[in-house]
Design an enzyme around this catalytic site. Structure first.
Site, PDB file in Angstrom:
ATOM      1  N   LYS A   1      -8.458   4.824  -2.606  1.00  0.00           N
ATOM      2  CA  LYS A   1      -9.093   4.268  -1.422  1.00  0.00           C
ATOM      3  C   LYS A   1     -10.314   5.105  -1.064  1.00  0.00           C
ATOM      4  O   LYS A   1     -10.222   6.331  -0.939  1.00  0.00           O
ATOM      5  CB  LYS A   1      -8.094   4.249  -0.270  1.00  0.00           C
ATOM      6  CG  LYS A   1      -8.543   3.512   0.970  1.00  0.00           C
ATOM      7  CD  LYS A   1      -7.384   3.433   1.975  1.00  0.00           C
ATOM      8  CE  LYS A   1      -7.755   2.609   3.188  1.00  0.00           C
ATOM      9  NZ  LYS A   1      -6.624   2.498   4.143  1.00  0.00           N
TER      10      LYS A   1
ATOM     11  N   GLU B   1       0.832  -1.206   0.000  1.00  0.00           N
ATOM     12  CA  GLU B   1       0.000   0.000   0.000  1.00  0.00           C
ATOM     13  C   GLU B   1       0.868   1.259   0.000  1.00  0.00           C
ATOM     14  O   GLU B   1       1.842   1.353   0.756  1.00  0.00           O
ATOM     15  CB  GLU B   1      -0.902  -0.015   1.238  1.00  0.00           C
ATOM     16  CG  GLU B   1      -1.830   1.192   1.350  1.00  0.00           C
ATOM     17  CD  GLU B   1      -2.722   1.102   2.583  1.00  0.00           C
ATOM     18  OE1 GLU B   1      -3.696   1.866   2.642  1.00  0.00           O
ATOM     19  OE2 GLU B   1      -2.451   0.276   3.478  1.00  0.00           O
TER      20      GLU B   1
ATOM     21  N   CYS C   1      -6.056  -2.225   2.182  1.00  0.00           N
ATOM     22  CA  CYS C   1      -6.102  -2.295   3.635  1.00  0.00           C
ATOM     23  C   CYS C   1      -7.519  -2.509   4.167  1.00  0.00           C
ATOM     24  O   CYS C   1      -8.204  -3.451   3.788  1.00  0.00           O
ATOM     25  CB  CYS C   1      -5.454  -1.033   4.213  1.00  0.00           C
ATOM     26  SG  CYS C   1      -4.875  -1.174   5.908  1.00  0.00           S
TER      27      CYS C   1
END
Length: 352
Positions: free
Chosen positions: A134, A52, A168
């Site tokens: 995200k 990430e 995540c």
């Protein structure tokens, strides 16, 4: 974004990289990415996943520094962040094309005055086939990144099959996962920061990715980052906080049956490689296809807004000067020359 393909690979060699970034320089971290692509490709890898926001680095500082002390590091992250497209993305695209390998890379993307947690997917011909942000940064990350939108919840066709991606704790959003499942992803790219929170983070991560593999009936390739002891000390000299920057690594490759295809990497640096037998997808789904014969869409279904958001949308007449009309008190009033929906906003504003 979907292509018509007549030939499907029966086996895909996949890799997940657990390596340390350079916490000083985007270019040096990028060098590590390119070196790792070359190394993985030399071993016959057709897909490689990096952690990430690996380029230039994950904002570990925001987890241990209070906001009042984080400004300098935040600005430095802006200065080293990646714009898309740029020389940095061109270099990754060239490496993907040169080695015929699909590359999933997490970056801190700079878009003018904001940073975003962005996942980039380059096909084996070097084409950027997915750029997604995200959708909701987690906890401390909300001080660092803006929010993504539904346009990134997209599964794309690649040289190794249909790929979806989440970052995540997006994996704790079941509707985000279902959006990718409903598009029949075959390989799921998962990216976590690693070197955070301690062993419990790694344990939770393992449960999460194995469950998604089972539920989606897909392979999951997960990459987490790694920090050296020297890097941890450079982030915070406070020993009581340093423990928050250790553990939490679970670089793994999981089959549609929820099994590890190779022992996961939980410490140190390395490249995890495994062969994906694509026939296992049908083997799993013939018994439980959660978006097919096991679904009940007349009872439960997902509605998604897949539009990209923008701070301004200009209509055809947005910047034309309206003809002024006289109001009852003799002042010039332009509100009645607007479209009806624009008039409502103007009149409400005047009434206030």
């Amino acid at each position: 974004m979907e292509k018509n393909t007549t030939m499907r690979k029966s086996t895909v060699r996949a890799a997940a990289a657990q390596i340390a970034p350079d916490l000083i320089s985007r270019e040096k971290t990028l060098e590590r990415v390119l070196e790792t692509i070359r190394e993985a490709a030399s071993k016959g890898t057709e897909l490689i996943v990096f952690p990430e926001t690996f380029v230039p680095w994950y904002p570990y500082f925001s987890f241990v520094l209070p906001p009042v002390l984080s400004g300098r590091e935040h600005v430095r992250l802006y200065e080293e962040a990646v714009t898309v497209p740029s020389a940095a993305t061109d270099a990754v695209a060239s490496a993907a094309r040169e080695h015929g390998i699909v590359v999933a890379l997490g970056v801190n993307e700079r878009d003018h005055g904001s940073l975003y947690n962005t996942q980039l997917l380059f096909d084996a011909d070097g084409k950027l086939i997915l750029k997604r942000r995200k959708i909701t940064p987690t906890f401390h990350e909300r001080m660092i990144w803006g929010q993504g939108d539904g346009s990134g919840l997209t599964v794309v066709e690649s040289g190794v099959g249909r790929i979806g991606a989440l970052a995540c704790w997006e994996h704790y959003n079941p509707l985000a996962r279902y959006a990718l499942m409903a598009q029949h992803e075959e390989i799921h790219v998962a990216q976590f920061p690693g070197s955070m929170v301690g062993p419990i983070f790694a344990e939770q991560m393992e449960v999460t990715i194995r469950h998604h593999a089972l539920e989606s009936g897909c392979f999951v390739v997960n990459a987490t980052g790694w920090l050296t002891d020297e890097q941890i000390v450079s982030i915070t000299p406070d020993q009581s906080l340093q423990k928050a920057l250790r553990g939490g690594c679970m670089t793994a490759i999981v089959s549609p049956e929820g099994k590890h295809l190779a022992p996961p990497i939980t410490e140190g640096e390395g490249i995890l490689i495994a062969d994906l037998d694509m026939s296992l997808i049908v083997k799993r789904k013939r018994m439980m296809d959660s978006v097919g014969h096991y679904a009940r869409p007349e009872l439960l279904h997902l509605v998604i807004d897949g539009r990209a958001t923008a701070p301004m949308v200009a209509s055809q007449n947005s910047f034309e000067t309206p003809t002024a009309r006289s109001s009852n008190d003799g002042n010039r009033d332009t509100s009645f020359d607007r479209d009806p929906d624009q008039r409502v906003a103007v009149l409400r504003s005047q009434a206030g």
